[in-house]
Design a protein around this motif. Structure first.
Motif, PDB file in Angstrom:
ATOM      1  N   ASN A 128       5.146   0.033   8.265  1.00 58.41           N
ATOM      2  CA  ASN A 128       5.441   1.361   8.772  1.00 58.41           C
ATOM      3  C   ASN A 128       6.673   1.899   8.052  1.00 58.41           C
ATOM      4  O   ASN A 128       7.711   1.240   7.998  1.00 58.41           O
ATOM      5  CB  ASN A 128       5.672   1.288  10.282  1.00 58.41           C
ATOM      6  N   ALA A 129       6.570   3.081   7.520  1.00 60.10           N
ATOM      7  CA  ALA A 129       7.673   3.661   6.760  1.00 60.10           C
ATOM      8  C   ALA A 129       8.851   4.028   7.656  1.00 60.10           C
ATOM      9  O   ALA A 129      10.002   4.050   7.208  1.00 60.10           O
ATOM     10  CB  ALA A 129       7.189   4.893   6.004  1.00 60.10           C
ATOM     11  N   SER A 130       8.602   4.280   8.931  1.00 54.87           N
ATOM     12  CA  SER A 130       9.697   4.677   9.822  1.00 54.87           C
ATOM     13  C   SER A 130      10.289   3.495  10.598  1.00 54.87           C
ATOM     14  O   SER A 130      11.123   3.699  11.472  1.00 54.87           O
ATOM     15  CB  SER A 130       9.183   5.722  10.819  1.00 54.87           C
ATOM     16  N   SER A 177      -0.491  -1.162  -7.895  1.00 57.38           N
ATOM     17  CA  SER A 177      -0.482   0.296  -7.823  1.00 57.38           C
ATOM     18  C   SER A 177      -1.112   0.812  -6.530  1.00 57.38           C
ATOM     19  O   SER A 177      -0.958   1.982  -6.201  1.00 57.38           O
ATOM     20  CB  SER A 177      -1.236   0.886  -9.027  1.00 57.38           C
ATOM     21  N   ALA A 178      -1.798  -0.047  -5.787  1.00 52.00           N
ATOM     22  CA  ALA A 178      -2.441   0.379  -4.535  1.00 52.00           C
ATOM     23  C   ALA A 178      -1.395   0.526  -3.434  1.00 52.00           C
ATOM     24  O   ALA A 178      -0.452  -0.265  -3.347  1.00 52.00           O
ATOM     25  CB  ALA A 178      -3.493  -0.643  -4.112  1.00 52.00           C
ATOM     26  N   PRO A 179      -1.510   1.563  -2.570  1.00 49.06           N
ATOM     27  CA  PRO A 179      -0.543   1.704  -1.466  1.00 49.06           C
ATOM     28  C   PRO A 179      -0.731   0.588  -0.444  1.00 49.06           C
ATOM     29  O   PRO A 179      -1.827   0.090  -0.228  1.00 49.06           O
ATOM     30  CB  PRO A 179      -0.883   3.072  -0.871  1.00 49.06           C
TER      31      PRO A 179
END
Length: 170
Positions: A31-33, A24-26
């Motif tokens: 990198n999202a992009s 559940s931890a981010p």
């Protein structure tokens, strides 16, 4: 089976499980992009194939009219047809004088970064990591070194001459 917490309450047990859950931890390490690059690297075989394809297309477009006989000028006999075929073969050989570009072509250009040349023992023919400073003979191990030191100068010069490293001083 009893819960692992000090209190036997099911709610506290579930709360502890939720706080220790690693999924559940981010995860900020990605990198999202980020997107994969659009350019694809080619291997040597693909580069040579492209070069051969490009060369063959230049040859066919440059002499497309000379290598294709016209339909209305067909030779009347076999001798003229053979002569025309010989001329076509000669023209084709003049167009591409070099060898065809292939992956395993032996007539390729030399490497820009050649490997270190390996030296071999003058006496045994094995790999020679050492060179005698006095006689300039290459040797494989201590036994060969002791043999070189007991040899005369004529034998030493013979080994150097066989290797092509013999120098004559005047």
């Amino acid at each position: 089976m009893a819960p692992l917490t000090s209190a036997s309450d099911e709610n506290t047990h579930q709360t502890l499980l939720n706080t220790l859950d690693i999924y559940s931890a981010p995860k900020p390490f990605r990198n999202a992009s980020w997107k994969p690059p659009q350019r694809r690297n080619k291997n040597t075989k693909a580069i040579l194939a492209d070069a051969a394809r490009k060369e063959s297309s230049q040859v066919t477009t440059a002499n497309s009219g000379t290598s294709t006989p016209a339909a209305d000028t067909a030779p009347p006999n076999i001798a003229q047809a053979a002569q025309r075929l010989d001329r076509l073969v000669l023209e084709k050989s003049l167009i591409a004088p070099g060898p065809a570009v292939t992956y395993t072509n032996i007539e390729a250009a030399p490497s820009l970064r050649p490997e270190r040349t390996r030296h071999y023992c003058d006496v045994t023919g094995l790999v020679a990591p050492y060179t005698d400073p006095k006689t300039r003979l290459r040797y494989h191990n201590v036994e060969v070194f002791n043999l070189i030191r007991t040899m005369g100068s004529a034998a030493t010069e013979g080994y150097l001459e066989a290797r092509g490293a013999h120098t004559v001083l005047k």
